[in-house]
Design an enzyme around this catalytic site. Structure first.
Site, mmCIF file in Angstrom:
data_model
loop_
_atom_site.group_PDB
_atom_site.id
_atom_site.type_symbol
_atom_site.label_atom_id
_atom_site.label_comp_id
_atom_site.label_asym_id
_atom_site.label_seq_id
_atom_site.Cartn_x
_atom_site.Cartn_y
_atom_site.Cartn_z
ATOM 1 N N HIS A 74 1.068 -1.574 0.625
ATOM 2 C CA HIS A 74 -0.241 0.453 0.098
ATOM 3 C C HIS A 74 0.743 0.917 0.264
ATOM 4 C CE1 HIS A 74 -2.850 -2.884 2.116
ATOM 5 N NE2 HIS A 74 -3.414 -2.609 1.940
ATOM 6 N N GLN B 55 -0.882 -3.422 -9.553
ATOM 7 C CA GLN B 55 -0.782 -4.735 -10.203
ATOM 8 C C GLN B 55 -0.836 -5.943 -9.458
ATOM 9 O OE1 GLN B 55 -0.772 -4.704 -13.276
ATOM 10 N NE2 GLN B 55 -1.199 -7.273 -13.633
ATOM 11 N N GLN C 86 -8.621 -6.422 -11.138
ATOM 12 C CA GLN C 86 -9.386 -5.309 -10.522
ATOM 13 C C GLN C 86 -8.573 -4.268 -11.428
ATOM 14 O OE1 GLN C 86 -9.853 -4.728 -6.425
ATOM 15 N NE2 GLN C 86 -8.010 -3.247 -6.427
HETATM 16 P P1 AMP Z 1 -6.770 -3.568 -0.539
HETATM 17 O O1 AMP Z 1 -5.913 -2.726 1.171
HETATM 18 O O2 AMP Z 1 -6.331 -4.873 0.022
HETATM 19 O O3 AMP Z 1 -7.490 -2.848 -1.565
HETATM 20 O O4 AMP Z 1 -5.832 -2.534 -1.236
HETATM 21 C C1 AMP Z 1 -5.572 -1.530 -2.177
HETATM 22 C C2 AMP Z 1 -4.458 -1.083 -2.789
HETATM 23 O O5 AMP Z 1 -3.359 -1.752 -2.415
HETATM 24 C C3 AMP Z 1 -5.105 -2.175 -4.357
HETATM 25 O O6 AMP Z 1 -5.249 -1.211 -5.284
HETATM 26 C C4 AMP Z 1 -4.079 -2.809 -4.229
HETATM 27 O O7 AMP Z 1 -3.494 -3.541 -5.737
HETATM 28 C C5 AMP Z 1 -2.545 -2.234 -4.042
HETATM 29 N N1 AMP Z 1 -1.500 -3.448 -3.406
HETATM 30 C C6 AMP Z 1 -2.067 -4.245 -2.516
HETATM 31 N N2 AMP Z 1 -0.957 -5.252 -1.833
HETATM 32 C C7 AMP Z 1 -0.337 -4.755 -3.010
HETATM 33 C C8 AMP Z 1 1.200 -5.511 -3.020
HETATM 34 N N3 AMP Z 1 1.568 -6.532 -2.868
HETATM 35 N N4 AMP Z 1 1.609 -4.605 -3.983
HETATM 36 C C9 AMP Z 1 1.136 -3.509 -4.750
HETATM 37 N N5 AMP Z 1 0.306 -2.980 -4.633
HETATM 38 C C10 AMP Z 1 -0.665 -3.631 -3.388
#
Ligand code: AMP
Length: 280
Positions: free
Chosen positions: A35, A146, A151
């Site tokens: 994040h 990514q 998504q």
């Molecule tokens: P979430 O809190 O899981 O909904 O994620 C919020 C944002 O962070 C989304 O755009 C996810 O794709 C991104 N995200 C989550 N984990 C990662 C990661 N390991 N690398 C890059 N982006 C991430």
């Protein structure tokens, strides 16, 4: 840093100076370095940065982990403060989905395979909440990972189809030193499962190596990945896919153009996803 659960406060802050460029990072909290990589990119590219923290109930099926989903608001806010975030929006369910709520955003074909096949109501929840958040925050740029490859495809479709006036910025997958993709759900894993979960990134790397060595058949590449996952006794395969990166249609014959390798694998009750783009 303004922290608010109030739409008027967000819009007041957003429109104090209309000339300022706003970057926006929507999250469900339990923040990790993945994040924060999005937040840092947003910080570098915009005058102001907004982050939302909202565990969106409509993207969880009744059988999924909504109640158990990790929530650490205090430490999330401390991390965001360190990154010089300007505004954190932490809406309540009552604000986002009042009792008379009845409007949903649905993207069609690209939501059906992969995650959509395993989680049929998931993307309708994602597109609906992201559309609401875009309307509330009205960013110039929005940052997504990514890590959630489908998504990204779905939300880009929504932004184009519904003429949202913003730029989508997609950031690379942040990984632990040993290759495991960072995820808020990794905290559910036991030590044994955590070690076994390396099979996801290792399988993607093995498929990439086969591709680089000349393998161009989608079905054979998929079979290689299925065999690799199935060789890990703690892993229970949900799906493994070799798909066109734009349409998400499975590639069974010759691989041409940009191709998405993706997978979902259970370790106990914990479902992990990972992916890699090839070629193109
Ligand atoms: P979430 O809190 O899981 O909904 O994620 C919020 C944002 O962070 C989304 O755009 C996810 O794709 C991104 N995200 C989550 N984990 C990662 C990661 N390991 N690398 C890059 N982006 C991430």
């Amino acid at each position: 840093m303004i922290v608010t659960d109030n739409i008027n406060a967000v819009q007041k802050s957003r429109w104090t100076d209309p000339a300022l460029r706003w970057g926006f990072v929507p999250t469900m909290g339990a923040l990790h370095q993945g994040h924060l990589s999005l937040v840092r990119r947003a910080r570098a590219e915009n005058d102001r940065v907004a982050v939302s923290i909202y565990v969106n109930p409509t993207q969880f099926a009744p059988t999924e982990d909504l109640a158990a989903y990790p929530r650490n608001l205090e430490s999330d806010l401390a991390l965001l403060k360190q990154e010089n975030v300007d505004l954190v929006f932490t809406p309540s369910d009552r604000l986002m989905y009042p009792s008379n709520f009845q409007t949903y955003v649905t993207v069609e074909d690209v939501t059906r395979p992969l995650e959509g096949a395993s989680r049929p109501t998931h993307f309708r929840g994602v597109t609906t909440v992201v559309a609401k958040l875009f309307n509330i925050v009205q960013p110039n740029r929005a940052y997504f990972g990514q890590k959630d490859a489908q998504q990204v495809v779905v939300l880009k479709r929504m932004v184009d189809d519904l003429n949202f006036n913003l730029e989508m910025i997609i950031c690379p997958i942040a990984r632990e030193a040993d290759g495991l993709a960072m995820s808020s759900r990794n905290v559910y894993l036991s030590a044994e499962q955590r070690a076994a979960a390396l099979v996801l990134s290792q399988t993607l790397t093995a498929a990439q190596q086969a591709f680089e060595a000349g393998e161009r058949n989608g079905t054979r590449l998929q079979q290689l990945m299925v065999n690799s996952i199935n060789a890990q006794p703690l892993a229970r395969l949900d799906y493994v896919s070799v798909a066109d990166a734009v349409t998400l249609a499975e590639v069974t014959g010759a691989i041409e153009g940009q191709t998405l390798l993706s997978m979902a694998v259970f370790f106990g009750k914990t479902r992990l996803i990972d992916n890699m783009l090839l070629g193109g």
